[in-house]
Design an enzyme around this catalytic site. Structure first.
Site, short mmCIF file in Angstrom:
data_model
loop_
_atom_site.label_atom_id
_atom_site.label_comp_id
_atom_site.label_asym_id
_atom_site.label_seq_id
_atom_site.Cartn_x
_atom_site.Cartn_y
_atom_site.Cartn_z
N LEU A 67 80.01 53.38 -19.30
CA LEU A 67 79.16 52.48 -18.54
C LEU A 67 80.08 51.80 -17.53
O LEU A 67 81.04 51.14 -17.91
CB LEU A 67 78.49 51.44 -19.45
CG LEU A 67 77.24 50.72 -18.92
CD1 LEU A 67 76.15 51.72 -18.62
CD2 LEU A 67 76.76 49.68 -19.92
N ASP A 68 79.81 52.03 -16.24
CA ASP A 68 80.70 51.50 -15.20
C ASP A 68 80.89 50.00 -15.35
O ASP A 68 79.99 49.27 -15.80
CB ASP A 68 80.12 51.77 -13.81
CG ASP A 68 80.08 53.24 -13.46
OD1 ASP A 68 80.78 54.02 -14.12
OD2 ASP A 68 79.34 53.60 -12.53
N ARG A 69 82.05 49.54 -14.94
CA ARG A 69 82.36 48.11 -15.02
C ARG A 69 81.28 47.23 -14.38
O ARG A 69 80.86 46.24 -14.98
CB ARG A 69 83.72 47.85 -14.37
CG ARG A 69 84.14 46.39 -14.37
CD ARG A 69 85.51 46.22 -13.76
NE ARG A 69 85.97 44.84 -13.88
CZ ARG A 69 87.20 44.45 -13.62
NH1 ARG A 69 88.11 45.33 -13.20
NH2 ARG A 69 87.55 43.19 -13.75
N THR A 71 78.17 47.83 -13.91
CA THR A 71 76.84 48.10 -14.46
C THR A 71 76.67 47.33 -15.75
O THR A 71 77.55 47.33 -16.61
CB THR A 71 76.65 49.60 -14.73
OG1 THR A 71 76.90 50.33 -13.53
CG2 THR A 71 75.25 49.90 -15.23
N HIS A 174 79.69 57.75 -11.80
CA HIS A 174 78.97 57.10 -10.71
C HIS A 174 77.77 57.93 -10.24
O HIS A 174 77.34 57.82 -9.10
CB HIS A 174 79.89 56.85 -9.50
CG HIS A 174 81.01 55.91 -9.77
ND1 HIS A 174 82.01 55.65 -8.84
CD2 HIS A 174 81.30 55.15 -10.85
CE1 HIS A 174 82.87 54.78 -9.35
NE2 HIS A 174 82.46 54.47 -10.57
#
Length: 262
Positions: A67-69, A71, A174
């Protein structure tokens, strides 16, 4: 089918526990928190992994997906190595169905499928000049709401935005952010793939800068019991605040978001 909603958060822990059993721990991660150590952000000292361990009584937990930073939203951990291996295979195969909410620039079509291959990102900045492979990538979207606000941002007297539901069918880095950019509907607050003027407008209006992307639901077959599990989590307050630009009321995972005076 087991449906689990967000529970009460800990006062000293930025993670909110969503679900727990003998094998799994699901949490809501706030925007801005890394999942674990990364060669890209060597200076960081706080990670979702360490906070999840605290929720797990200090015992190890095992991250099974990314999970992207920037997000926010649902993040799943395994509580033992065997379950971690099984979940990892499930995520790789696409059998874990994930749902996101995003606010994007412009009015999107009512629904659609983005089938656009993406070049892999290097795992380390030192490899940024090396050619990376191109992988197939597929995402589905559905428009939930639209708004037009009387603010000139890019030379037009008004500006349009959509709230969309996103469902990635593959798991490239991404992916959703790059796919929405590809169809000319970049996500608000995306400093890598978004539109700077729109990002600045919302940062100034709400006194905060954040990526308007949240992981809100996850569905899969339990790797041990074989029973279907559906996890849900309402986006955090900073996300919901920005959604007040939408006129009328927008139902977001069971919560009504009321419009603010523009």
């Amino acid at each position: 089918m087991e449906v689990v909603d967000t529970c009460v958060s800990s006062l000293f822990n930025p993670l909110e526990e969503v679900y727990r059993d003998r094998w799994l721990l699901a949490v809501h991660k706030p925007a801005g928190l890394l999942v674990h150590r990364s060669p890209i952000d060597r200076h960081e000292t706080e990670f979702a992994l360490q906070y999840a361990r605290a929720l797990n009584g200090g015992e190890h937990v095992y991250p099974v997906h990314r999970l992207d930073r920037p997000t926010s939203g649902l993040l799943l951990f395994a509580r033992d190595p065997g379950t971690a291996r099984a979940l990892g295979k499930m995520f790789m195969s696409g059998s874990v169905k994930k749902t996101y909410l995003a606010m994007v620039r412009g009015w999107t079509p009512a629904s659609g499928v983005i089938d656009h291959p993406l070049r892999e990102h290097p795992a380390d900045r030192r490899c940024k000049n090396e050619e990376q492979p191109v992988r197939e990538a597929r995402s589905c979207f559905r428009q939930l709401a639209t708004v037009e606000i009387p603010v000139e941002i890019e030379g037009y007297p008004s500006s349009r935005y959509s709230l969309v539901e996103l469902k990635p069918e593959t798991g490239r880095k991404h992916q959703l952010r790059r796919h929405m950019q590809h169809i000319s509907h970049p996500i608000i607050g995306d400093t890598n793939y978004g539109r700077t003027r729109h990002n600045h407008y919302f940062a100034e209006r709400f006194g905060q800068s954040r990526l308007m992307l949240a992981a809100t639901a996850m569905a899969f077959m339990h790797p041990v019991t074989g029973q279907p599990v559906t996890l849900k989590s309402i986006p955090e307050a900073s996300f919901m605040q920005v959604l007040t630009v939408f006129s009328g009321e927008v139902a977001v995972t069971g919560l009504q978001v009321h419009s603010a005076v523009r």
